[in-house]
Design an enzyme around this catalytic site. Sequence first.
Site, short mmCIF file in Angstrom:
data_model
loop_
_atom_site.label_atom_id
_atom_site.label_comp_id
_atom_site.label_asym_id
_atom_site.label_seq_id
_atom_site.Cartn_x
_atom_site.Cartn_y
_atom_site.Cartn_z
N SER A 54 -2.95 5.79 -1.39
CA SER A 54 -1.61 5.20 -1.53
C SER A 54 -1.34 4.10 -0.51
O SER A 54 -0.27 3.48 -0.53
CB SER A 54 -0.55 6.30 -1.35
N TRP A 58 -3.61 1.42 5.79
CA TRP A 58 -2.80 0.22 6.06
C TRP A 58 -1.59 0.61 6.94
O TRP A 58 -1.31 -0.03 7.96
CB TRP A 58 -2.36 -0.31 4.71
N THR A 102 -1.87 12.60 7.10
CA THR A 102 -2.32 13.70 6.26
C THR A 102 -2.00 13.48 4.79
O THR A 102 -1.08 12.72 4.46
CB THR A 102 -1.65 15.03 6.72
N HIS A 103 -2.77 14.15 3.93
CA HIS A 103 -2.45 14.18 2.49
C HIS A 103 -1.83 15.53 2.12
O HIS A 103 -1.67 15.83 0.93
CB HIS A 103 -3.72 13.97 1.67
N ARG A 125 2.77 4.91 -3.86
CA ARG A 125 2.17 3.80 -4.61
C ARG A 125 2.21 4.11 -6.10
O ARG A 125 2.19 5.30 -6.48
CB ARG A 125 0.71 3.64 -4.15
N SER A 228 -3.33 -7.70 6.91
CA SER A 228 -3.56 -8.08 5.51
C SER A 228 -4.85 -7.42 5.04
O SER A 228 -5.72 -7.09 5.86
CB SER A 228 -3.68 -9.60 5.37
N PHE A 229 -4.98 -7.25 3.75
CA PHE A 229 -6.20 -6.62 3.22
C PHE A 229 -7.45 -7.40 3.67
O PHE A 229 -8.43 -6.82 4.13
CB PHE A 229 -6.15 -6.54 1.69
N MET A 232 -8.15 -6.66 7.35
CA MET A 232 -8.56 -5.27 7.65
C MET A 232 -9.93 -4.95 7.07
O MET A 232 -10.71 -4.22 7.68
CB MET A 232 -7.51 -4.27 7.12
N LYS A 252 -10.00 -3.22 -3.27
CA LYS A 252 -9.41 -4.48 -3.76
C LYS A 252 -8.09 -4.79 -3.07
O LYS A 252 -7.75 -5.94 -2.86
CB LYS A 252 -9.13 -4.36 -5.27
P1 A3P Z 1 -7.72 0.06 -3.80
O1 A3P Z 1 -8.81 1.05 -4.07
O2 A3P Z 1 -6.79 -0.11 -4.96
O3 A3P Z 1 -8.22 -1.24 -3.29
P2 A3P Z 1 -5.57 5.02 1.51
O4 A3P Z 1 -5.68 4.25 2.76
O5 A3P Z 1 -4.28 5.77 1.42
O6 A3P Z 1 -6.74 5.87 1.25
O7 A3P Z 1 -5.49 3.95 0.31
C1 A3P Z 1 -6.61 3.17 -0.01
C2 A3P Z 1 -6.14 2.01 -0.85
O8 A3P Z 1 -5.39 1.10 -0.03
C3 A3P Z 1 -7.31 1.22 -1.41
O9 A3P Z 1 -6.80 0.67 -2.63
C4 A3P Z 1 -7.49 0.15 -0.34
O10 A3P Z 1 -8.22 -0.97 -0.74
C5 A3P Z 1 -6.03 -0.19 -0.06
N1 A3P Z 1 -5.82 -0.87 1.22
C6 A3P Z 1 -6.37 -0.58 2.41
N2 A3P Z 1 -5.95 -1.44 3.34
C7 A3P Z 1 -5.11 -2.30 2.73
C8 A3P Z 1 -4.35 -3.43 3.16
N3 A3P Z 1 -4.40 -3.85 4.40
N4 A3P Z 1 -3.60 -4.08 2.24
C9 A3P Z 1 -3.54 -3.65 0.96
N5 A3P Z 1 -4.23 -2.59 0.50
C10 A3P Z 1 -5.01 -1.91 1.37
#
Ligand code: A3P
Length: 293
Positions: A54, A58, A102-103, A125, A228-229, A232, A252
């Site tokens: 979700s 990030w 945590t989940h 999400r 930003s994605f 990171m 992604k």
């Molecule tokens: P996608 O698989 O759709 O790319 P979590 O951290 O809760 O496990 O979630 C993982 C999801 O968050 C993945 O989604 C991951 O790529 C996305 N994610 C991780 N860092 C991010 C960022 N800085 N910005 C946007 N999405 C991010």
Amino acid sequence: MALRTDQDKGGNLHKYIDIEGKRFPLVIKEEIVRNIPNIKLREDDVIICGYPRSGTHWTFEMISMLLAGRDETIPMWKGKMMLSVAPARDLDLAPSPRVLNTHLFYEELPRDITTLKNKIVYVLRDPRDVAVSFYHFYINNKTGVDYRGAWRDFLELFMNGEVQWGSWFEHVKNFEDVIKTNRNGQQILVMNYEDTKQNPKDSVSRLSDFLGLPRSDELCSRIADKCSFANMAVDKLQYTLLSDNRDIMYRKGVVGDWKNMFTVAQSEMFDRLLTHNMADSQLVSRYITKPSS
Ligand code: A3P
């Protein structure tokens, strides 16, 4: 505890660790899970809660940078501060302020939460994007899951809440109920992935205010950029979860990838389930496709 191996509809194996009826990844250690209620919280602990995929990594990065007062990559995988992964002694040794994550469901958090009332950030999400992201994680994560099934069969597991960590629907209902009933006077900030994508600086500012930090617009802006994605995915490469030497956390990072995976029939079926299952949910209404008039 038992390692369970079910079959999905296509006949592919679906494995998980069963602890008291709850499904965990294969790498989870039972003694750590059973000890979670006894973990000693501190007043200034912040807890990130959210269903897997979700946006919890990030959120962990943004909060940790805010607390550090710097836009510098956090030199740690968030799993090191994850309830159900980190041993209690490691958490005890971690310096304050800790960003736990945590989940788990609300009732599964450490007992101290009822007296300390730690701030919780709940990450939410679009469940269709969660399902797609989780499917890729299932396929790519050889040690924690080891699944080879097809998307349609995974989607069925997801919709039935039969995946590791349990049902997305129940998870959201659980935290929404805590919020609605003001259970334990708990302060919970809900952060929607899509809003953070659209306006990351706004989200960092909201987090800053929720944490009670003096607001610096400039720092919030710099943290938003640093998290930003694109940044990171590179900066966190040495602090991520690998499988077959490949990062499986940063994929992604977009909104709406579900449109590339769901068939029209699957999308309609999912909408029906959301409408049926979550009719009373204010948190979820934005994710239900409105019939075009
Ligand atoms: P996608 O698989 O759709 O790319 P979590 O951290 O809760 O496990 O979630 C993982 C999801 O968050 C993945 O989604 C991951 O790529 C996305 N994610 C991780 N860092 C991010 C960022 N800085 N910005 C946007 N999405 C991010």
